[in-house]
Motif scaffolding. Structure first.
Motif, PDB file in Angstrom:
ATOM      1  N   GLY A   1      -8.285  -2.056  -5.822  1.00 31.15           N
ATOM      2  CA  GLY A   1      -9.316  -1.027  -5.837  1.00 31.15           C
ATOM      3  C   GLY A   1      -8.755   0.325  -5.446  1.00 31.15           C
ATOM      4  O   GLY A   1      -9.094   1.352  -6.041  1.00 31.15           O
ATOM      5  N   ALA A   2      -7.863   0.310  -4.484  1.00 28.10           N
ATOM      6  CA  ALA A   2      -7.237   1.557  -4.025  1.00 28.10           C
ATOM      7  C   ALA A   2      -6.470   2.215  -5.165  1.00 28.10           C
ATOM      8  O   ALA A   2      -6.632   3.409  -5.428  1.00 28.10           O
ATOM      9  CB  ALA A   2      -6.311   1.288  -2.842  1.00 28.10           C
ATOM     10  N   TYR A   3      -5.641   1.445  -5.848  1.00 29.94           N
ATOM     11  CA  TYR A   3      -4.822   2.049  -6.904  1.00 29.94           C
ATOM     12  C   TYR A   3      -5.652   2.507  -8.088  1.00 29.94           C
ATOM     13  O   TYR A   3      -5.370   3.542  -8.680  1.00 29.94           O
ATOM     14  CB  TYR A   3      -3.700   1.103  -7.330  1.00 29.94           C
ATOM     15  CG  TYR A   3      -2.639   1.048  -6.261  1.00 29.94           C
ATOM     16  CD1 TYR A   3      -1.894   2.179  -5.948  1.00 29.94           C
ATOM     17  CD2 TYR A   3      -2.436  -0.096  -5.518  1.00 29.94           C
ATOM     18  CE1 TYR A   3      -0.958   2.156  -4.938  1.00 29.94           C
ATOM     19  CE2 TYR A   3      -1.495  -0.125  -4.508  1.00 29.94           C
ATOM     20  CZ  TYR A   3      -0.757   1.001  -4.222  1.00 29.94           C
ATOM     21  OH  TYR A   3       0.157   0.987  -3.219  1.00 29.94           O
TER      22      TYR A   3
ATOM     23  N   LEU B   1      -7.387   2.227   3.764  1.00 32.32           N
ATOM     24  CA  LEU B   1      -7.475   0.905   3.139  1.00 32.32           C
ATOM     25  C   LEU B   1      -6.382  -0.026   3.666  1.00 32.32           C
ATOM     26  O   LEU B   1      -6.622  -1.215   3.879  1.00 32.32           O
ATOM     27  CB  LEU B   1      -7.414   1.041   1.621  1.00 32.32           C
ATOM     28  CG  LEU B   1      -8.641   1.766   1.030  1.00 32.32           C
ATOM     29  CD1 LEU B   1      -8.386   2.180  -0.405  1.00 32.32           C
ATOM     30  CD2 LEU B   1      -9.882   0.899   1.136  1.00 32.32           C
ATOM     31  N   LYS B   2      -5.207   0.521   3.895  1.00 28.96           N
ATOM     32  CA  LYS B   2      -4.117  -0.288   4.459  1.00 28.96           C
ATOM     33  C   LYS B   2      -4.491  -0.759   5.857  1.00 28.96           C
ATOM     34  O   LYS B   2      -4.232  -1.914   6.220  1.00 28.96           O
ATOM     35  CB  LYS B   2      -2.822   0.530   4.499  1.00 28.96           C
ATOM     36  CG  LYS B   2      -1.653  -0.242   5.089  1.00 28.96           C
ATOM     37  CD  LYS B   2      -0.337   0.493   4.949  1.00 28.96           C
ATOM     38  CE  LYS B   2      -0.292   1.718   5.784  1.00 28.96           C
ATOM     39  NZ  LYS B   2       1.022   2.364   5.781  1.00 28.96           N
TER      40      LYS B   2
ATOM     41  N   PHE C   1       0.842  -1.197   0.000  1.00 29.95           N
ATOM     42  CA  PHE C   1       0.000   0.000   0.000  1.00 29.95           C
ATOM     43  C   PHE C   1       0.879   1.250   0.000  1.00 29.95           C
ATOM     44  O   PHE C   1       0.669   2.170   0.781  1.00 29.95           O
ATOM     45  CB  PHE C   1      -0.931   0.002   1.217  1.00 29.95           C
ATOM     46  CG  PHE C   1      -2.075  -0.946   1.095  1.00 29.95           C
ATOM     47  CD1 PHE C   1      -3.297  -0.529   0.597  1.00 29.95           C
ATOM     48  CD2 PHE C   1      -1.927  -2.272   1.462  1.00 29.95           C
ATOM     49  CE1 PHE C   1      -4.359  -1.420   0.469  1.00 29.95           C
ATOM     50  CE2 PHE C   1      -2.972  -3.170   1.350  1.00 29.95           C
ATOM     51  CZ  PHE C   1      -4.194  -2.743   0.838  1.00 29.95           C
ATOM     52  N   SER C   2       1.849   1.283  -0.891  1.00 29.59           N
ATOM     53  CA  SER C   2       2.743   2.443  -0.954  1.00 29.59           C
ATOM     54  C   SER C   2       2.848   2.930  -2.387  1.00 29.59           C
ATOM     55  O   SER C   2       2.354   2.292  -3.317  1.00 29.59           O
ATOM     56  CB  SER C   2       4.141   2.064  -0.430  1.00 29.59           C
ATOM     57  OG  SER C   2       4.804   1.252  -1.375  1.00 29.59           O
ATOM     58  N   ARG C   3       3.531   4.027  -2.553  1.00 27.19           N
ATOM     59  CA  ARG C   3       3.770   4.560  -3.893  1.00 27.19           C
ATOM     60  C   ARG C   3       4.856   3.775  -4.617  1.00 27.19           C
ATOM     61  O   ARG C   3       5.159   4.055  -5.765  1.00 27.19           O
ATOM     62  CB  ARG C   3       4.180   6.036  -3.800  1.00 27.19           C
ATOM     63  CG  ARG C   3       3.130   6.963  -3.201  1.00 27.19           C
ATOM     64  CD  ARG C   3       1.931   7.141  -4.042  1.00 27.19           C
ATOM     65  NE  ARG C   3       2.230   7.931  -5.221  1.00 27.19           N
ATOM     66  CZ  ARG C   3       1.385   8.121  -6.207  1.00 27.19           C
ATOM     67  NH1 ARG C   3       0.192   7.615  -6.148  1.00 27.19           N
ATOM     68  NH2 ARG C   3       1.724   8.827  -7.244  1.00 27.19           N
TER      69      ARG C   3
END
Length: 196
Positions: free
Chosen positions: A165-167, A186-187, A93-95
């Motif tokens: 879904g987040a991305y 979300l994380k 869940f990171s860039r």
């Protein structure tokens, strides 16, 4: 120690050039001729290594997998403590995903799964491989008593649904503050799935 094959080296160069051209002009506009022009070589050399544009797509999907699997390479790959597993979730869940592979190329490639059965099959294999990497990590953590979940595969599906879904959704969020807040939310739900 084995020698690196010239064929493997050349194929990787061509795939990287295909990726670079796709980033610049869009995947739908990237052709064998444009890749050859970018590399300053004859198109027949590309056709020698990749008989069709679809074969190039398949190579590109393998390249995506190779890039994305780097996310799973954390210092503590044995998952003997919660910190190591939390680091993996932080990475997911990171860039870092965005730095590994260009979103516009990824989603253009993804769109092709609805039109081409071979690309769909390759993309499916990509996703199954990524899920297997996370499943393996959760199985290690479960075995080591770091987490206590009944069904690692089901948990992986939920985490991937949250992450993917987040991305997809967050790609449209312009505010860095909103992006970070929503990604962290979300994380947090992914960590709750693991009891962390």
């Amino acid at each position: 120690m084995g020698r690196i094959s010239l064929k493997d080296t050349r194929q990787k160069e061509i795939i990287l050039a295909f990726y670079t051209v796709a980033k610049k002009i869009g995947l739908e506009n990237a052709s064998i001729a444009k890749v050859a022009d970018h590399m300053d070589i004859n198109p027949s050399l590309i056709v020698h290594y990749f008989k069709t544009r679809e074969a190039l797509f398949s190579g590109l999907i393998d390249f995506i997998l190779e890039q994305y699997s780097d996310i799973y390479k954390t210092n503590g790959q044995d998952y003997t403590n919660a910190r190591e597993l939390k680091q993996l979730i932080d990475n997911l869940f990171s860039r870092k995903w965005n730095k590994l592979f260009d979103d516009s190329v990824f989603y253009s490639c993804y769109a092709l799964v609805y039109r081409d059965k071979k690309i769909r099959s390759a993309f499916k294999a990509l996703h199954e491989s990524l899920r297997k990497l996370l499943t393996d990590a959760l199985q290690k953590a479960n075995k080591n008593g770091v987490i206590n979940i009944r069904n690692e595969k089901e948990t992986v599906e939920i985490i991937f649904a949250l992450m993917e879904g987040a991305y997809y959704y967050l790609g449209m969020v312009d505010s860095k503050t909103d992006y970070t807040r929503k990604l962290n939310m979300l994380k947090k739900h992914a960590l709750l799935q693991l009891g962390l």
